[in-house]
Design a protein around this motif. Structure first.
Motif, PDB file in Angstrom:
ATOM      1  N   LYS A 171       0.844  -1.186   0.000  1.00  0.00           N
ATOM      2  CA  LYS A 171       0.000   0.000   0.000  1.00  0.00           C
ATOM      3  C   LYS A 171       0.878   1.234   0.000  1.00  0.00           C
ATOM      4  O   LYS A 171       2.037   1.192   0.407  1.00  0.00           O
ATOM      5  N   ILE A 172       0.325   2.333  -0.428  1.00  0.00           N
ATOM      6  CA  ILE A 172       1.060   3.600  -0.464  1.00  0.00           C
ATOM      7  C   ILE A 172       0.407   4.541   0.532  1.00  0.00           C
ATOM      8  O   ILE A 172      -0.770   4.876   0.408  1.00  0.00           O
ATOM      9  N   ALA A 173       1.173   4.957   1.531  1.00  0.00           N
ATOM     10  CA  ALA A 173       0.633   5.839   2.552  1.00  0.00           C
ATOM     11  C   ALA A 173       0.433   7.247   2.019  1.00  0.00           C
ATOM     12  O   ALA A 173      -0.513   7.937   2.381  1.00  0.00           O
ATOM     13  N   ARG A 174       1.349   7.682   1.145  1.00  0.00           N
ATOM     14  CA  ARG A 174       1.267   9.021   0.556  1.00  0.00           C
ATOM     15  C   ARG A 174       1.335   8.921  -0.953  1.00  0.00           C
ATOM     16  O   ARG A 174       2.116   8.112  -1.506  1.00  0.00           O
ATOM     17  N   LEU A 175       0.567   9.745  -1.628  1.00  0.00           N
ATOM     18  CA  LEU A 175       0.590   9.758  -3.084  1.00  0.00           C
ATOM     19  C   LEU A 175       1.940  10.257  -3.574  1.00  0.00           C
ATOM     20  O   LEU A 175       2.460  11.262  -3.098  1.00  0.00           O
ATOM     21  N   GLY A 176       2.508   9.540  -4.536  1.00  0.00           N
ATOM     22  CA  GLY A 176       3.792   9.951  -5.094  1.00  0.00           C
ATOM     23  C   GLY A 176       4.989   9.403  -4.348  1.00  0.00           C
ATOM     24  O   GLY A 176       6.126   9.684  -4.735  1.00  0.00           O
ATOM     25  N   ASN A 187       6.672   5.873  -3.167  1.00  0.00           N
ATOM     26  CA  ASN A 187       6.851   4.435  -3.026  1.00  0.00           C
ATOM     27  C   ASN A 187       8.344   4.179  -2.832  1.00  0.00           C
ATOM     28  O   ASN A 187       9.139   5.112  -2.704  1.00  0.00           O
ATOM     29  N   THR A 188       8.730   2.916  -2.802  1.00  0.00           N
ATOM     30  CA  THR A 188      10.122   2.592  -2.484  1.00  0.00           C
ATOM     31  C   THR A 188      11.082   3.167  -3.511  1.00  0.00           C
ATOM     32  O   THR A 188      12.113   3.763  -3.169  1.00  0.00           O
ATOM     33  N   SER A 189      10.763   2.991  -4.792  1.00  0.00           N
ATOM     34  CA  SER A 189      11.669   3.464  -5.838  1.00  0.00           C
ATOM     35  C   SER A 189      11.763   4.986  -5.869  1.00  0.00           C
ATOM     36  O   SER A 189      12.869   5.549  -5.976  1.00  0.00           O
ATOM     37  N   LYS A 202      14.631  10.105  -4.880  1.00  0.00           N
ATOM     38  CA  LYS A 202      14.665  11.449  -4.321  1.00  0.00           C
ATOM     39  C   LYS A 202      15.793  11.604  -3.295  1.00  0.00           C
ATOM     40  O   LYS A 202      16.378  12.676  -3.162  1.00  0.00           O
ATOM     41  N   SER A 203      16.097  10.521  -2.601  1.00  0.00           N
ATOM     42  CA  SER A 203      17.200  10.589  -1.646  1.00  0.00           C
ATOM     43  C   SER A 203      18.535  10.715  -2.353  1.00  0.00           C
ATOM     44  O   SER A 203      19.414  11.486  -1.929  1.00  0.00           O
ATOM     45  N   LEU A 239       9.968   8.897   6.196  1.00  0.00           N
ATOM     46  CA  LEU A 239       9.130   8.398   5.110  1.00  0.00           C
ATOM     47  C   LEU A 239       9.323   6.896   4.893  1.00  0.00           C
ATOM     48  O   LEU A 239       8.372   6.191   4.505  1.00  0.00           O
ATOM     49  N   ALA A 240      10.529   6.385   5.159  1.00  0.00           N
ATOM     50  CA  ALA A 240      10.759   4.947   5.042  1.00  0.00           C
ATOM     51  C   ALA A 240       9.948   4.190   6.095  1.00  0.00           C
ATOM     52  O   ALA A 240       9.379   3.122   5.813  1.00  0.00           O
ATOM     53  N   HIS A 241       9.869   4.743   7.318  1.00  0.00           N
ATOM     54  CA  HIS A 241       9.040   4.135   8.352  1.00  0.00           C
ATOM     55  C   HIS A 241       7.567   4.137   7.940  1.00  0.00           C
ATOM     56  O   HIS A 241       6.850   3.158   8.164  1.00  0.00           O
TER      57      HIS A 241
END
Length: 499
Positions: free
Chosen positions: A121-126, A128-130, A135-136, A149-151
């Protein structure tokens, strides 16, 4: 006068004939105009008796195109109206409460099915893991934001696993129901309060060292200590060492007054080392305690507090000395600050105030801080730097307060509560807030911005008697454990671990 009474009897007979005809033909004719206006199709079962069937889904509120008729309910699946019967008669098949329960159960089953189908599932739009990794690497996220955000991503992907509980009395595990659970500081033990089938409560400690994938097995250390009194509040107490005791506030019953009991955890260990004696149980006669808290502050060493009706008691375990502070309302929740000599209290009136422990009980001005909610405060949690406080109330409101400015800086929407003393769990390391609502849903928010990350339905139908008790930890099972959520409901214990 005879003429008027004859006319009234004639009107009554005509009304009775009309109502009988209405229930025989009303589904086809009386409501046809309303349903034609709503654009609904005529049900092939419209000529049957309205009392013989029960609706299966939601009420008129979910169908804006169907006219709302007072005293009637429109079933969108059967496409017909049903009469709402008074709720005080238990034999009635259709009441507003039963309609609401069916709708809640349909929603719960749907959410459970969605959790099975969606592995990720995606907690926030935009995010995901990739995209988070990309972005990091590009420098758009600093280390703190990346960890937070990883948590959140891992929380949104937690899967439910049933925990196997081993005990010397397996029959008791099958009959006793979980009422409350509480993890210790190191998260390697879980203190439990279980409702016994014959009435009353008993206590146990679950060792979490075996809580590892894929088995998820734990061991229950039981004790013969049994009480027929309700546990109003409980917390860990560090008397001999860290979390050496459990502080329990027990409600009075009949001629037996209420009390605060220090229960040593060594009573639950069956095999003691040589020369290591189990601790003694200590009780303090404190009637009518709603809440309790243990002090880790050096200025109130070996002291605990109890919140009573219009009074706060601070008691020294060693000397028995007490300080009493009068209040204007019942104190439902408490927590000591660690660095500052303050005791924070939440009241039934909605007031949150801090007691300066350096002031005597006869002195004035011992209220150091005052905050206000619109409803009874059920939980207060002080954040680590002791500059902010989080509180929840019986209106379902969760607020984050700045103690320096005494202003609300953030709210967390979605919590459901009407009258229950539900706890609040704050975990700053993972940056999340956890609370179980009166609707039996466990909700997880982002501490940083109040975003609702996850809504976990109960594995059992919604019931006031089956509200889950949860415990979240950064290291379930000890220092080498992984973050996760434990949920106890009925006789079962579930683990939601980071995958």
């Amino acid at each position: 006068m005879h003429k008027s009474s004859w006319q009234s009897r004639r009107h009554r007979r005509r009304g009775q004939r009309h109502r009988a005809w209405f229930w025989r033909h009303g589904s086809n004719e009386s409501f046809s105009n309303c349903r034609n206006d709503a654009g609904a199709q005529q049900s092939p079962q419209g000529s049957s008796d309205g009392h013989g069937e029960a609706p299966s889904t939601s009420s008129t509120a979910g169908n804006s195109s169907v006219p709302d008729l007072p005293g009637y309910y429109f079933d969108p699946e059967k496409k017909r109206y049903f009469r709402l019967l008074p709720g005080h008669n238990n034999c009635n098949p259709l009441t507003k409460e039963s309609i609401r329960q069916k709708e809640m159960e349909r929603k719960r089953l749907k959410l459970l099915e969605e959790e099975k189908q969606q592995g990720k599932k995606i907690a926030r739009l935009g995010f995901n893991t990739s995209s988070l990794l990309q972005k990091s690497k590009l420098g758009f996220l600093n280390a703190t934001s990346y960890c937070r955000l990883a948590h959140e991503l891992r929380v949104s992907c937690m899967q439910r696993k049933k925990v196997q509980i081993q005990s010397s009395d397996p029959s008791a595990l099958a009959s006793d129901q979980f009422n409350l659970i509480m993890a210790d500081t190191n998260s390697d033990r879980l203190f439990t309060v279980n409702d016994v089938k014959v009435g009353g409560s008993k206590y146990g400690i679950i060792s979490l060292h075996g809580l590892k994938t894929p088995t998820f097995r734990v061991h229950m250390h039981e004790n013969l200590y049994f009480t027929n009194r309700k546990v109003n509040a409980m917390c860990w107490a560090s008397l001999n060492h860290l979390d050496s005791h459990v502080l329990l506030c027990l409600m009075g019953i009949a001629e037996t007054p209420g009390c605060a009991t220090l229960l040593p955890t060594s009573l639950f260990v069956s095999n003691h080392a040589a020369g290591d004696r189990p601790g003694m149980l200590c009780s303090f006669r404190i009637p009518g305690a709603w809440s309790c808290a243990w002090s880790l502050n050096i200025q109130a060493n070996n002291c605990f507090s109890t919140g009573l009706s219009r009074r706060v008691l601070v008691t020294s375990v060693v000397t028995g000395h007490r300080q009493s502070f009068g209040t204007s309302s019942d104190v439902l929740t408490q927590q000591f600050a660690v660095t500052a000599p303050l005791l924070f209290n939440g009241c039934r009136s909605g007031e949150i105030f801090a007691i300066d422990l350096r002031c005597q009980n006869q002195g004035k001005g011992w209220k150091a801080t005052r905050l206000f909610h619109d409803s009874a405060v059920t939980s207060v949690q002080i954040l680590q730097e002791e500059q902010c406080l989080m509180a929840s109330d019986m209106a379902g409101t969760i607020k984050l307060w700045d103690l320096r400015t005494t202003k609300c800086i953030r709210q967390y929407a979605g919590h459901v509560n009407e009258y229950a003393p539900l706890p609040l769990h704050v975990h700053e390391e993972e940056g999340i807030v956890v609370a179980v609502g009166q609707d039996c849903y466990t909700r997880i928010w982002s501490l940083h911005d109040g975003q609702l990350l996850r809504t976990i339905p109960s594995p059992y139908p919604t019931s006031k008697a089956d509200i889950p008790s949860v415990a979240f930890s950064s290291r379930l099972g000890g220092t080498r454990g992984a973050p996760g959520l434990l949920m106890a409901v009925r006789q079962d214990l579930y683990c939601f671990s980071y995958s």
